[in-house]
Design an enzyme around this catalytic site. Structure first.
Site, mmCIF file in Angstrom:
data_model
loop_
_atom_site.group_PDB
_atom_site.id
_atom_site.type_symbol
_atom_site.label_atom_id
_atom_site.label_comp_id
_atom_site.label_asym_id
_atom_site.label_seq_id
_atom_site.Cartn_x
_atom_site.Cartn_y
_atom_site.Cartn_z
ATOM 1 N N GLN A 292 -50.391 -29.247 77.898
ATOM 2 C CA GLN A 292 -51.068 -29.390 76.610
ATOM 3 C C GLN A 292 -50.116 -29.958 75.550
ATOM 4 O O GLN A 292 -50.549 -30.523 74.549
ATOM 5 C CB GLN A 292 -51.620 -28.030 76.163
ATOM 6 C CG GLN A 292 -52.319 -28.042 74.838
ATOM 7 C CD GLN A 292 -53.154 -26.783 74.626
ATOM 8 O OE1 GLN A 292 -54.211 -26.625 75.195
ATOM 9 N NE2 GLN A 292 -52.643 -25.861 73.817
ATOM 10 N N LYS B 11 -49.800 -34.097 74.127
ATOM 11 C CA LYS B 11 -50.571 -34.910 73.191
ATOM 12 C C LYS B 11 -49.867 -35.191 71.874
ATOM 13 O O LYS B 11 -49.856 -36.339 71.403
ATOM 14 C CB LYS B 11 -51.941 -34.261 72.959
ATOM 15 C CG LYS B 11 -52.891 -34.531 74.135
ATOM 16 C CD LYS B 11 -54.180 -33.785 74.057
ATOM 17 C CE LYS B 11 -54.145 -32.410 74.669
ATOM 18 N NZ LYS B 11 -53.604 -32.297 76.031
ATOM 19 N N SER C 110 -34.834 -49.432 43.094
ATOM 20 C CA SER C 110 -34.084 -48.201 42.859
ATOM 21 C C SER C 110 -34.428 -47.669 41.487
ATOM 22 O O SER C 110 -34.621 -48.431 40.553
ATOM 23 C CB SER C 110 -32.581 -48.486 42.939
ATOM 24 O OG SER C 110 -31.860 -47.488 42.244
ATOM 25 N N THR D 283 -21.114 -62.895 68.277
ATOM 26 C CA THR D 283 -20.884 -61.861 69.288
ATOM 27 C C THR D 283 -19.922 -60.890 68.615
ATOM 28 O O THR D 283 -19.080 -61.300 67.804
ATOM 29 C CB THR D 283 -20.245 -62.429 70.577
ATOM 30 O OG1 THR D 283 -18.999 -63.026 70.239
ATOM 31 C CG2 THR D 283 -21.151 -63.478 71.230
ATOM 32 N N HIS D 284 -20.053 -59.615 68.901
ATOM 33 C CA HIS D 284 -19.255 -58.574 68.215
ATOM 34 C C HIS D 284 -19.465 -58.615 66.696
ATOM 35 O O HIS D 284 -18.619 -58.160 65.943
ATOM 36 C CB HIS D 284 -17.763 -58.707 68.506
ATOM 37 C CG HIS D 284 -17.439 -58.962 69.949
ATOM 38 N ND1 HIS D 284 -17.083 -57.957 70.822
ATOM 39 C CD2 HIS D 284 -17.459 -60.105 70.686
ATOM 40 C CE1 HIS D 284 -16.876 -58.477 72.035
ATOM 41 N NE2 HIS D 284 -17.111 -59.777 71.974
ATOM 42 N N ASN E 143 -59.437 -29.451 83.362
ATOM 43 C CA ASN E 143 -58.232 -30.141 83.842
ATOM 44 C C ASN E 143 -58.495 -31.630 84.096
ATOM 45 O O ASN E 143 -57.694 -32.482 83.695
ATOM 46 C CB ASN E 143 -57.698 -29.464 85.108
ATOM 47 C CG ASN E 143 -57.257 -28.037 84.820
ATOM 48 O OD1 ASN E 143 -57.129 -27.646 83.657
ATOM 49 N ND2 ASN E 143 -57.046 -27.254 85.860
ATOM 50 N N TYR F 293 -52.185 -28.293 87.574
ATOM 51 C CA TYR F 293 -52.135 -28.176 86.120
ATOM 52 C C TYR F 293 -51.379 -26.923 85.672
ATOM 53 O O TYR F 293 -51.529 -25.859 86.264
ATOM 54 C CB TYR F 293 -53.553 -28.136 85.545
ATOM 55 C CG TYR F 293 -53.601 -27.971 84.025
ATOM 56 C CD1 TYR F 293 -53.517 -29.073 83.193
ATOM 57 C CD2 TYR F 293 -53.714 -26.706 83.452
ATOM 58 C CE1 TYR F 293 -53.544 -28.925 81.816
ATOM 59 C CE2 TYR F 293 -53.743 -26.551 82.070
ATOM 60 C CZ TYR F 293 -53.653 -27.660 81.252
ATOM 61 O OH TYR F 293 -53.681 -27.507 79.894
ATOM 62 N N LYS G 55 -31.599 -53.546 42.148
ATOM 63 C CA LYS G 55 -31.785 -53.325 43.583
ATOM 64 C C LYS G 55 -33.119 -53.800 44.125
ATOM 65 O O LYS G 55 -34.157 -53.683 43.494
ATOM 66 C CB LYS G 55 -31.655 -51.825 43.896
ATOM 67 C CG LYS G 55 -30.270 -51.292 43.691
ATOM 68 C CD LYS G 55 -29.365 -51.622 44.852
ATOM 69 C CE LYS G 55 -29.451 -50.519 45.881
ATOM 70 N NZ LYS G 55 -28.572 -50.794 47.020
ATOM 71 N N SER H 199 -55.243 -25.916 70.672
ATOM 72 C CA SER H 199 -54.760 -27.289 70.514
ATOM 73 C C SER H 199 -55.708 -28.108 69.642
ATOM 74 O O SER H 199 -55.478 -29.291 69.406
ATOM 75 C CB SER H 199 -54.605 -27.961 71.884
ATOM 76 O OG SER H 199 -55.809 -27.854 72.622
ATOM 77 N N ASN I 131 -34.481 -53.206 47.960
ATOM 78 C CA ASN I 131 -34.043 -52.587 49.214
ATOM 79 C C ASN I 131 -35.008 -52.870 50.367
ATOM 80 O O ASN I 131 -36.218 -52.894 50.170
ATOM 81 C CB ASN I 131 -33.923 -51.070 49.034
ATOM 82 C CG ASN I 131 -32.811 -50.693 48.067
ATOM 83 O OD1 ASN I 131 -31.792 -51.370 47.998
ATOM 84 N ND2 ASN I 131 -33.015 -49.630 47.317
ATOM 85 N N GLU J 62 -35.517 -50.337 57.338
ATOM 86 C CA GLU J 62 -34.756 -49.103 57.576
ATOM 87 C C GLU J 62 -35.638 -48.033 58.210
ATOM 88 O O GLU J 62 -35.221 -47.298 59.109
ATOM 89 C CB GLU J 62 -34.175 -48.578 56.257
ATOM 90 C CG GLU J 62 -33.159 -49.511 55.643
ATOM 91 C CD GLU J 62 -32.864 -49.111 54.200
ATOM 92 O OE1 GLU J 62 -32.005 -48.244 53.997
ATOM 93 O OE2 GLU J 62 -33.527 -49.639 53.279
HETATM 94 N N1 ARG Z 1 -56.375 -28.082 75.965
HETATM 95 C C1 ARG Z 1 -55.980 -28.227 77.337
HETATM 96 C C2 ARG Z 1 -54.883 -29.284 77.452
HETATM 97 O O1 ARG Z 1 -54.746 -30.019 76.575
HETATM 98 C C3 ARG Z 1 -57.134 -28.622 78.183
HETATM 99 C C4 ARG Z 1 -57.004 -28.214 79.611
HETATM 100 C C5 ARG Z 1 -57.055 -26.753 79.715
HETATM 101 N N2 ARG Z 1 -57.159 -26.362 81.053
HETATM 102 C C6 ARG Z 1 -57.023 -25.076 81.399
HETATM 103 N N3 ARG Z 1 -57.132 -24.778 82.619
HETATM 104 N N4 ARG Z 1 -56.724 -24.165 80.523
HETATM 105 O O2 ARG Z 1 -54.188 -29.345 78.421
#
Ligand code: ARG
Length: 459
Positions: A323, A326, A278, A156-157, A111, A318, A284, A24, A286, A291
């Protein structure tokens, strides 16, 4: 070669595909500052509780600062073999300070570490969102104050309904973004608990001081259940939920700007700074920023749905599925902040075309309700009958191709002979908006009162 962090029982290293799916670091490097802050607080606590020596803690804390400056300076070499930011930092710390580095992970797991890091990151984003929303509200207030008495059609509408004021319309968005800001504050207050010290899932046998780390990291208190603490991503989901509702508001405003800036409406003129041209059509101009905001909202909604799907089937505590939290939050946060900033710029630069707004305000029989109300008030008609009489007058005006104020008094009296020329007072759009003085209504005096209230609140 087996993993240097957890490879004790392994005789072989991971397959390249295993490494690719597992790592990750490509994105969680964004947690570097939070990871190092968390580790520094943890090291201090370990020394204060006598779990490690002051000397080791000092070496760890100093070494972590060195690692941080390497990361910030762009000289740090991230390694996919070390999976994530946590192990990348710790491995480098070992190179910098030697053996002491190995004591940092006492009474801790990745964790609780990642749960802490991610909370810190999301908390910063809540703070950034609050600032962004405040700036946007301020830009809207400037528009509202300037055009508190400018008339425009209310819809409205998307059909002409009743005249309103430009200020009133701007202040409607101030209310929406104020609710968003209050949701940001609520969610931030709820999530400000520290998971650090929950360890893998069960807590730890070391005599740690969780209040100390919580306080050092700016949390209100430690989380109360270690199983929950390492498996909870509500704070991320709430962030995405708050972001989604705010994004929905941004999208509605974007949609209005797109419609209003069209040649058919001409209610507003966007600044050159927030418009594009454009490559083929020279005329134009825009509204691309509006948008794109309207479109980016889809990513934010998508992120919330995606993380809900990740979380919904996970047994405690966990699981590696988590993971996947993120990238969704990073992407949503980036686009939310960008959308807020772009909207603030567009609104600050926007020119409302007072004449076009006023011309449109009276079109489409927008004062028909005022006429019906007049019949009730002055002639004592039941509202249903007044509605009917007015409807007949609208049909007449439509047939003649004119608006209600352009009907003659004879025209009006041909439908109801009680009508007098005093009625023309209420057929004008300015009188119409001025009459709507109920609390929260569109009358300029009401709008000015709301502007003043919000200016105070934001000052
Ligand atoms: N990279 C992991 C995550 O984002 C960190 C936690 C990993 N924990 C484990 N027991 N492998 O969740």
């Amino acid at each position: 070669k087996a993993n240097q962090m957890w490879g004790g029982r392994f005789s072989a290293g991971p397959d390249a595909i295993m490494e690719a799916i597992n790592a990750s670091i490509g994105y969680d490097k964004r947690l570097a500052a939070q990871d190092i802050a968390g580790s520094r607080a943890h090291a201090s606590m370990l020394a204060a509780t006598g779990i490690i020596t002051d000397k080791d803690a000092e070496a760890i804390r100093e070494g972590l600062l060195t690692v941080l400056s390497e990361i910030e300076g762009g000289t740090f070499e991230f390694s996919a073999a070390l999976e994530d930011i946590h192990m990348n930092v710790e491995a480098r710390l070992k190179e910098v300070v030697g053996e002491a580095a190995g004591r940092l992970h006492t009474a801790r797991s990745r964790n609780d570490q990642v749960a802490t890091d991610f909370r810190l990151w999301v908390r910063d984003q809540f703070d950034a969102a609050e600032q962004g929303l405040t700036a946007l509200m301020q830009a809207l207030l400037v528009q509202a104050e300037q055009g508190a008495g400018w008339v425009m059609p209310g819809f409205t509408h998307l059909q002409t309904a009743q005249p309103v004021t430009w200020g009133h319309h701007m202040m409607a968005y101030v209310e929406m973004f104020a609710r968003d800001r209050s949701r940001v504050r609520d969610a931030r207050a709820r999530m400000n608990e520290c998971p650090l010290g929950s360890a893998a899932l069960a807590g730890t046998s070391f005599p740690i001081d969780r209040d100390m780390t919580a306080k050092a990291l700016g949390f209100d208190r430690p989380t109360a259940n270690s199983l929950d603490a390492v498996s909870d991503r509500d704070f991320a989901l709430e962030f995405l939920g708050v972001a989604s509702i705010c994004a929905m508001h941004l999208s509605r405003l974007s949609e209005e700007l797109v419609i209003w800036s069209s040649a058919q409406f001409r209610f507003v003129t966007m600044s050159d700074r927030f418009s594009t041209g454009s490559s083929i059509m020279p005329q134009k101009k825009n509204p691309d920023a509006a948008e794109l905001i309207r479109a980016k909202v889809g990513r934010i909604f998508g992120a919330q749905t995606a993380l809900m799907m990740v979380m919904k089937g996970l047994p405690l505590a966990y699981s590696k599925d988590m993971q996947e939290d993120k990238e969704q939050v990073f992407d949503a946060a980036d686009n939310w902040m960008l959308a807020l900033a772009a909207m603030t710029g567009m609104i600050a630069d926007l020119t409302a075309n007072r004449d076009a707004l006023q011309a449109a305000a009276g079109a489409g029989f927008s004062t028909a309700t005022d006429l019906a109300d007049w019949l009730v008030r002055e002639l004592g008609l039941p509202f249903r009958e007044a509605h009917h009489v007015t409807g007949a007058l609208v049909a007449m005006a439509e047939q003649k191709g004119c608006d209600l104020p352009e009907l003659s008094i004879d025209d009006l009296r041909s439908v109801h002979d009680g009508i007098t020329s005093a009625v023309f007072d209420v057929l004008g759009v300015h009188n119409s908006v001025a009459s709507r003085t109920s609390y929260g209504g569109t009358a300029p005096e009401q709008v000015r009162a709301q502007v003043a209230r919000w200016k105070d609140a934001l000052a």
